[in-house]
Every structure is written in C-alpha cells, then in structure tokens.
Design a protein around this motif. Structure first.
Motif, mmCIF file in Angstrom:
data_model
loop_
_atom_site.group_PDB
_atom_site.id
_atom_site.type_symbol
_atom_site.label_atom_id
_atom_site.label_comp_id
_atom_site.label_asym_id
_atom_site.label_seq_id
_atom_site.Cartn_x
_atom_site.Cartn_y
_atom_site.Cartn_z
ATOM 1 N N PRO A 131 0.825 -1.136 0.136
ATOM 2 C CA PRO A 131 0.000 -0.009 -0.044
ATOM 3 C C PRO A 131 0.867 1.295 0.020
ATOM 4 C CG PRO A 131 -0.729 -1.369 1.590
ATOM 5 C CD PRO A 131 0.461 -2.093 1.098
ATOM 6 N N SER A 132 1.971 1.073 0.493
ATOM 7 C CA SER A 132 2.821 2.404 0.367
ATOM 8 C C SER A 132 3.725 2.552 -0.921
ATOM 9 C CB SER A 132 3.708 2.452 1.773
ATOM 10 O OG SER A 132 4.669 1.314 1.690
ATOM 11 N N ALA A 133 3.857 1.752 -1.616
ATOM 12 C CA ALA A 133 4.833 1.784 -2.843
ATOM 13 C C ALA A 133 4.389 2.763 -3.679
ATOM 14 C CB ALA A 133 4.494 0.206 -3.631
ATOM 15 N N VAL A 134 5.415 3.346 -4.452
ATOM 16 C CA VAL A 134 4.982 4.459 -5.359
ATOM 17 C C VAL A 134 5.125 3.791 -6.779
ATOM 18 C CG1 VAL A 134 6.290 6.394 -6.397
ATOM 19 C CG2 VAL A 134 6.497 6.240 -4.054
ATOM 20 N N CYS A 135 4.172 4.175 -7.411
ATOM 21 C CA CYS A 135 3.799 3.581 -8.775
ATOM 22 C C CYS A 135 4.230 4.525 -9.782
ATOM 23 C CB CYS A 135 2.289 3.119 -8.958
ATOM 24 S SG CYS A 135 1.688 1.932 -7.803
ATOM 25 N N PHE A 136 5.072 4.114 -10.824
ATOM 26 C CA PHE A 136 5.319 5.018 -12.118
ATOM 27 C C PHE A 136 4.924 4.527 -13.095
ATOM 28 C CE2 PHE A 136 8.927 5.762 -8.862
ATOM 29 C CZ PHE A 136 9.116 6.851 -9.109
ATOM 30 N N ALA A 137 3.845 5.396 -13.929
ATOM 31 C CA ALA A 137 3.332 5.025 -15.105
ATOM 32 C C ALA A 137 4.024 5.882 -16.145
ATOM 33 C CB ALA A 137 1.943 5.634 -15.117
ATOM 34 N N THR A 138 4.672 5.179 -17.020
ATOM 35 C CA THR A 138 5.606 5.784 -17.945
ATOM 36 C C THR A 138 5.299 5.480 -19.330
ATOM 37 O OG1 THR A 138 8.120 6.082 -18.489
ATOM 38 C CG2 THR A 138 7.555 3.995 -17.650
ATOM 39 N N GLY A 139 5.494 6.469 -20.097
ATOM 40 C CA GLY A 139 5.300 6.223 -21.652
ATOM 41 C C GLY A 139 4.875 7.524 -22.410
ATOM 42 N N GLY A 140 5.319 7.670 -23.288
ATOM 43 C CA GLY A 140 4.660 8.948 -24.222
ATOM 44 C C GLY A 140 3.347 8.552 -25.180
ATOM 45 N N ALA A 170 8.713 9.509 -22.400
ATOM 46 C CA ALA A 170 9.403 8.397 -22.869
ATOM 47 C C ALA A 170 8.971 7.993 -24.246
ATOM 48 C CB ALA A 170 9.375 7.206 -21.891
ATOM 49 N N VAL A 171 9.886 7.458 -25.038
ATOM 50 C CA VAL A 171 9.289 6.997 -26.177
ATOM 51 C C VAL A 171 10.069 5.561 -26.613
ATOM 52 C CG1 VAL A 171 9.080 9.423 -27.230
ATOM 53 C CG2 VAL A 171 11.325 8.101 -27.609
ATOM 54 N N SER A 172 10.730 5.005 -25.743
ATOM 55 C CA SER A 172 11.378 3.665 -25.823
ATOM 56 C C SER A 172 11.360 3.067 -24.382
ATOM 57 C CB SER A 172 12.482 3.740 -26.494
ATOM 58 O OG SER A 172 13.543 4.542 -25.608
ATOM 59 N N THR A 173 11.699 1.844 -24.494
ATOM 60 C CA THR A 173 12.166 1.164 -23.139
ATOM 61 C C THR A 173 13.102 1.814 -22.473
ATOM 62 O OG1 THR A 173 11.199 -0.852 -24.193
ATOM 63 C CG2 THR A 173 12.318 -1.098 -21.865
ATOM 64 N N GLU A 174 14.222 2.089 -23.112
ATOM 65 C CA GLU A 174 15.282 2.619 -22.491
ATOM 66 C C GLU A 174 14.962 4.223 -21.837
ATOM 67 O OE1 GLU A 174 15.409 1.410 -25.705
ATOM 68 O OE2 GLU A 174 17.106 0.038 -25.751
ATOM 69 N N THR A 175 14.316 4.904 -22.509
ATOM 70 C CA THR A 175 14.042 6.183 -22.087
ATOM 71 C C THR A 175 12.797 5.952 -20.865
ATOM 72 O OG1 THR A 175 12.186 6.638 -23.882
ATOM 73 C CG2 THR A 175 14.420 7.892 -24.078
ATOM 74 N N ASN A 176 12.086 5.023 -20.946
ATOM 75 C CA ASN A 176 11.307 4.713 -19.615
ATOM 76 C C ASN A 176 11.817 4.658 -18.661
ATOM 77 O OD1 ASN A 176 9.046 2.547 -21.869
ATOM 78 N ND2 ASN A 176 8.191 4.476 -20.916
#
Length: 122
Positions: free
Chosen positions: A1-10, A43-49
């Motif tokens: 419940p305390s985890a930070v979630c990152f949603a990434t992608g352009g 981000a536009v790729s896995t690397e940039t994510n």
C-alpha cells in the motif's frame, strides 16, 4: 500500500493519450490511490522509460528498486535494460493475446540480438 507507482510512456503519433495516462487511469480504476502514482509522459522507448524514471527516483531519494510490469514477451529485455541502468528488478508479466505472440516474440528476439551486437561493437 505504500509503494510508489510509476506510469511511464509517451504518446504515439496515432494516439490521443499517452501510455502513462492510460496506465494511470487503469491503476486508479483498480483501486490504487492517485497520489501514489507518478506519471512520466516523455518516454518513447523502453530505454527512455527507465532513464526518465531513474531521474525521478533519484530526485526523490528513492532506491532504484522496481517491479517491472510489462508483457511477458517484453519482460526479459525490459529487465535487462533496467538492470543495466542500476535498477534492482522483479517481474510481473502481463499476458498477451496469443494471436500476436509469434510476431511480438520475433520482434523481441531481433531487438535483443541487435542490442547485443551493438554492445559488442563498442
């Protein structure tokens, strides 16, 4: 419940919303508190994510430890990239429609081989 979630992608040229926004909406619909979700929409790729996520994590003083949630065919490459950037990773693989898996697996194998051969040339 305390985890930070990152949603990434352009946003792709054919999309009206970024991948990050779609992930954010899905997480909220599944009961994740919006204040726990950080979106990264460049981000536009896995690397940039991972590169942009690392910048955010570093600025927040968070350890580079992540559960990588992605399609099962993309998990190996994603984690390889993340670990190359200093992440400690764990995996949760999402299932993909079986009809598309052969083509997606072939694409992943080609990209993995390309990355390997490019690394050899450096």
């Amino acid at each position: 419940p305390s985890a930070v979630c990152f949603a990434t992608g352009g946003k792709g040229s054919d999309g009206s919303r970024s991948e990050a926004r779609c992930i954010y909406d899905d997480l909220v619909s599944r009961g994740i508190a919006p204040e726990r979700i950080i979106t990264e929409e460049r981000a536009v790729s896995t690397e940039t994510n991972f590169a942009y996520t690392a910048q955010i994590m570093d600025s927040m003083g968070l350890p580079r430890r992540a559960v990588v949630v992605t399609s099962e065919f993309h998990q190996y490459r994603s984690r390889s990239i993340a670990e190359g950037m200093g992440f400690e990773t764990y995996a949760v693989s999402a299932p993909s429609p079986i009809l598309y898996l052969p083509a997606w697996w072939i694409r992943e194998i080609i990209v993995i081989e390309y990355r390997y051969l490019t690394a050899l040339g450096k």
